[in-house]
Scaffold this motif. Structure first.
Motif, PDB file in Angstrom:
ATOM      1  N   THR A   1       0.818  -1.217   0.000  1.00  0.00           N
ATOM      2  CA  THR A   1       0.000   0.000   0.000  1.00  0.00           C
ATOM      3  C   THR A   1       0.854   1.270   0.000  1.00  0.00           C
ATOM      4  OG1 THR A   1      -0.118   0.079   2.414  1.00  0.00           O
ATOM      5  CG2 THR A   1      -1.866  -1.136   1.291  1.00  0.00           C
ATOM      6  N   ALA A   2       2.163   1.133   0.215  1.00  0.00           N
ATOM      7  CA  ALA A   2       3.087   2.278   0.214  1.00  0.00           C
ATOM      8  C   ALA A   2       2.735   3.316   1.279  1.00  0.00           C
ATOM      9  CB  ALA A   2       3.149   2.938  -1.168  1.00  0.00           C
ATOM     10  N   HIS A   3       2.074   2.896   2.349  1.00  0.00           N
ATOM     11  CA  HIS A   3       1.677   3.858   3.391  1.00  0.00           C
ATOM     12  C   HIS A   3       2.923   4.369   4.139  1.00  0.00           C
ATOM     13  CE1 HIS A   3      -0.379   5.787   6.653  1.00  0.00           C
ATOM     14  NE2 HIS A   3      -1.565   5.374   6.235  1.00  0.00           N
ATOM     15  N   PRO A   4       3.082   5.693   4.261  1.00  0.00           N
ATOM     16  CA  PRO A   4       4.264   6.229   4.966  1.00  0.00           C
ATOM     17  C   PRO A   4       4.381   5.728   6.402  1.00  0.00           C
ATOM     18  CG  PRO A   4       3.090   7.983   3.836  1.00  0.00           C
ATOM     19  CD  PRO A   4       2.238   6.760   3.709  1.00  0.00           C
ATOM     20  N   ASP A   5       3.265   5.489   7.079  1.00  0.00           N
ATOM     21  CA  ASP A   5       3.337   4.932   8.446  1.00  0.00           C
ATOM     22  C   ASP A   5       3.999   3.559   8.449  1.00  0.00           C
ATOM     23  OD1 ASP A   5       2.069   7.047   9.692  1.00  0.00           O
ATOM     24  OD2 ASP A   5       0.141   6.025   9.914  1.00  0.00           O
ATOM     25  N   HIS A   6       3.725   2.766   7.421  1.00  0.00           N
ATOM     26  CA  HIS A   6       4.341   1.432   7.335  1.00  0.00           C
ATOM     27  C   HIS A   6       5.859   1.583   7.223  1.00  0.00           C
ATOM     28  CE1 HIS A   6       0.414  -0.348   5.429  1.00  0.00           C
ATOM     29  NE2 HIS A   6       0.274  -0.059   6.702  1.00  0.00           N
ATOM     30  N   SER A   7       6.297   2.525   6.390  1.00  0.00           N
ATOM     31  CA  SER A   7       7.739   2.758   6.237  1.00  0.00           C
ATOM     32  C   SER A   7       8.350   3.170   7.559  1.00  0.00           C
ATOM     33  CB  SER A   7       7.985   3.867   5.211  1.00  0.00           C
ATOM     34  OG  SER A   7       7.476   3.490   3.956  1.00  0.00           O
ATOM     35  N   MET A   8       7.655   4.061   8.278  1.00  0.00           N
ATOM     36  CA  MET A   8       8.201   4.540   9.553  1.00  0.00           C
ATOM     37  C   MET A   8       8.226   3.430  10.598  1.00  0.00           C
ATOM     38  SD  MET A   8       9.239   7.392   8.720  1.00  0.00           S
ATOM     39  CE  MET A   8       9.992   7.639  10.321  1.00  0.00           C
ATOM     40  N   ALA A   9       7.212   2.567  10.605  1.00  0.00           N
ATOM     41  CA  ALA A   9       7.219   1.425  11.527  1.00  0.00           C
ATOM     42  C   ALA A   9       8.472   0.593  11.279  1.00  0.00           C
ATOM     43  CB  ALA A   9       5.962   0.580  11.351  1.00  0.00           C
ATOM     44  N   ALA A  10       8.784   0.377   9.995  1.00  0.00           N
ATOM     45  CA  ALA A  10       9.964  -0.416   9.623  1.00  0.00           C
ATOM     46  C   ALA A  10      11.247   0.260  10.101  1.00  0.00           C
ATOM     47  CB  ALA A  10      10.009  -0.602   8.108  1.00  0.00           C
ATOM     48  N   ILE A  11      11.308   1.565   9.927  1.00  0.00           N
ATOM     49  CA  ILE A  11      12.533   2.297  10.276  1.00  0.00           C
ATOM     50  C   ILE A  11      12.705   2.360  11.802  1.00  0.00           C
ATOM     51  CG2 ILE A  11      13.542   4.625  10.208  1.00  0.00           C
ATOM     52  CD1 ILE A  11      12.363   4.648   7.237  1.00  0.00           C
ATOM     53  N   PHE A  12      11.638   2.666  12.517  1.00  0.00           N
ATOM     54  CA  PHE A  12      11.710   2.673  13.991  1.00  0.00           C
ATOM     55  C   PHE A  12      12.087   1.268  14.496  1.00  0.00           C
ATOM     56  CE2 PHE A  12       8.160   6.083  13.871  1.00  0.00           C
ATOM     57  CZ  PHE A  12       9.073   7.118  13.944  1.00  0.00           C
ATOM     58  N   ALA A  13      11.433   0.254  13.955  1.00  0.00           N
ATOM     59  CA  ALA A  13      11.682  -1.126  14.407  1.00  0.00           C
ATOM     60  C   ALA A  13      13.124  -1.524  14.131  1.00  0.00           C
ATOM     61  CB  ALA A  13      10.737  -2.090  13.701  1.00  0.00           C
ATOM     62  N   THR A  14      13.634  -1.109  12.987  1.00  0.00           N
ATOM     63  CA  THR A  14      15.006  -1.472  12.608  1.00  0.00           C
ATOM     64  C   THR A  14      16.003  -0.880  13.592  1.00  0.00           C
ATOM     65  OG1 THR A  14      14.385  -1.603  10.285  1.00  0.00           O
ATOM     66  CG2 THR A  14      16.738  -1.343  10.764  1.00  0.00           C
ATOM     67  N   MET A  15      15.858   0.389  13.916  1.00  0.00           N
ATOM     68  CA  MET A  15      16.816   1.003  14.831  1.00  0.00           C
ATOM     69  C   MET A  15      16.649   0.459  16.251  1.00  0.00           C
ATOM     70  SD  MET A  15      18.444   2.171  12.540  1.00  0.00           S
ATOM     71  CE  MET A  15      19.820   2.190  13.688  1.00  0.00           C
ATOM     72  N   ALA A  16      15.409   0.192  16.657  1.00  0.00           N
ATOM     73  CA  ALA A  16      15.197  -0.376  17.994  1.00  0.00           C
ATOM     74  C   ALA A  16      15.815  -1.773  18.065  1.00  0.00           C
ATOM     75  CB  ALA A  16      13.707  -0.419  18.323  1.00  0.00           C
ATOM     76  N   PHE A  17      15.680  -2.546  16.980  1.00  0.00           N
ATOM     77  CA  PHE A  17      16.304  -3.880  16.895  1.00  0.00           C
ATOM     78  C   PHE A  17      17.808  -3.768  17.158  1.00  0.00           C
ATOM     79  CE2 PHE A  17      18.851  -6.693  14.230  1.00  0.00           C
ATOM     80  CZ  PHE A  17      18.366  -7.960  14.505  1.00  0.00           C
ATOM     81  N   HIS A  18      18.472  -2.850  16.459  1.00  0.00           N
ATOM     82  CA  HIS A  18      19.932  -2.728  16.594  1.00  0.00           C
ATOM     83  C   HIS A  18      20.327  -2.145  17.950  1.00  0.00           C
ATOM     84  CE1 HIS A  18      20.948  -3.971  12.538  1.00  0.00           C
ATOM     85  NE2 HIS A  18      20.054  -3.128  12.039  1.00  0.00           N
ATOM     86  N   TRP A  19      19.624  -1.092  18.356  1.00  0.00           N
ATOM     87  CA  TRP A  19      20.068  -0.347  19.528  1.00  0.00           C
ATOM     88  C   TRP A  19      19.715  -1.034  20.853  1.00  0.00           C
ATOM     89  CZ3 TRP A  19      18.754   5.309  17.558  1.00  0.00           C
ATOM     90  CH2 TRP A  19      19.681   5.637  16.552  1.00  0.00           C
ATOM     91  N   ALA A  20      18.691  -1.908  20.841  1.00  0.00           N
ATOM     92  CA  ALA A  20      18.345  -2.627  22.084  1.00  0.00           C
ATOM     93  C   ALA A  20      19.540  -3.445  22.573  1.00  0.00           C
ATOM     94  CB  ALA A  20      17.134  -3.527  21.858  1.00  0.00           C
ATOM     95  N   ALA A  21      20.426  -3.817  21.631  1.00  0.00           N
ATOM     96  CA  ALA A  21      21.573  -4.673  21.971  1.00  0.00           C
ATOM     97  C   ALA A  21      22.747  -3.886  22.539  1.00  0.00           C
ATOM     98  CB  ALA A  21      22.017  -5.425  20.716  1.00  0.00           C
ATOM     99  N   ARG A  22      22.697  -2.555  22.442  1.00  0.00           N
ATOM    100  CA  ARG A  22      23.897  -1.753  22.735  1.00  0.00           C
ATOM    101  C   ARG A  22      23.776  -1.005  24.055  1.00  0.00           C
ATOM    102  NH1 ARG A  22      24.644   0.560  16.586  1.00  0.00           N
ATOM    103  NH2 ARG A  22      24.670  -1.532  15.647  1.00  0.00           N
TER     104      ARG A  22
END
Ligand SMILES: [Zn+2]
Length: 250
Positions: free
Chosen positions: A123-144
């Motif tokens: 659907t190309a929804h901008p919220d979907h993109s932002m969910a992906a970007i927030f989730a990606t950084m939280a995935f990486h940074w939770a470990a640090r």
């Protein structure tokens, strides 16, 4: 102490994403005894289809109930709807949202995370993109230990989730904005029963009923599997095709 059950965390933007994008996979892993958790960033109050709601607050309340019903059908261990504003995820404070999700990951300790692709799904929804970007950084940074160190007290520790997947697709929807999805590297094949339950879960979102015929048609035509792209892994490796998101999980 007995080892805890493996955990899957699914991070989405709107109530109905959990069913529409990940319903089959959530069911598949629940049936295998894996704990499944869904965190949805917004209550979906900016939706075009409003189910007769007179205000954003009323629609939010309706959609939270629909989300709970959908999670029940999908046998989700725990589903949560956060309170970020629908359709405005790109205007939120990046640091604050990622801190919030990092804390959630540190508390939950998932083994595998799934989210939408950065293109925003079909659907190309901008919220979907932002969910992906927030989730990606939280995935990486939770470990640090040097990211959000103020969270690391009262027993809360860093947590390295072992794999992160983006949902992806091998088609686009005509008349939508162009998308450039990540190539699929994993497929979760759905049984007929799982496919029917995925459609039933989507239909729990009764405020979105004008979307049902298109959704059901698309899922019946193309939905025999849910596709993923392995976006990050704690054990560096070459790409390979997978049929299990928990392959190689310790
Ligand atoms: Zn959505």
């Amino acid at each position: 102490m007995p080892r805890k059950m493996p955990r899957l965390l699914c991070l989405t933007a709107h109530p109905d994403d959990e069913a529409g994008a990940f319903g089959g996979t959530l069911l598949h892993y629940a049936a295998l005894g894996i704990e499944t958790h869904v965190i949805c960033l917004t209550p979906g109050q900016a939706a075009t289809h409003r189910g007769g709601a007179k205000s954003d607050e009323e629609l939010s309340a309706m959609r939270r109930k629909e989300f709970s019903a959908s999670c029940k059908v999908l046998k989700v261990t725990q589903g949560k709807v956060l309170d970020y504003p629908d359709s405005l995820l790109d205007r939120q404070n990046f640091h604050e949202v990622v801190a919030d999700l990092t804390a959630q990951i540190r508390r939950l300790g998932p083994d595998v995370m799934i989210t939408i692709g950065t293109e925003g799904g079909v659907t190309a929804h901008p919220d979907h993109s932002m969910a992906a970007i927030f989730a990606t950084m939280a995935f990486h940074w939770a470990a640090r230990s040097n990211r959000f160190p103020e969270q690391l007290q009262n027993g809360l520790t860093t947590h390295q989730t072992q794999k992160l997947y983006y949902g992806t697709a091998l088609f686009s929807i005509p008349d939508r904005q162009p998308i450039s999805p990540a190539p699929s590297s994993a497929i979760i094949k759905l049984t007929q029963e799982e496919l029917e339950a995925k459609i039933a879960a989507f239909k729990c979102h009764t405020t979105q009923s004008p979307l049902f015929p298109f959704f059901e048609g698309t899922v019946r035509k193309r939905g025999s599997g849910e596709l993923f792209h392995l976006a990050a892994t704690s054990k560096p490796k070459k790409a390979e095709l997978e049929t299990d998101l928990f392959a190689g999980i310790e």
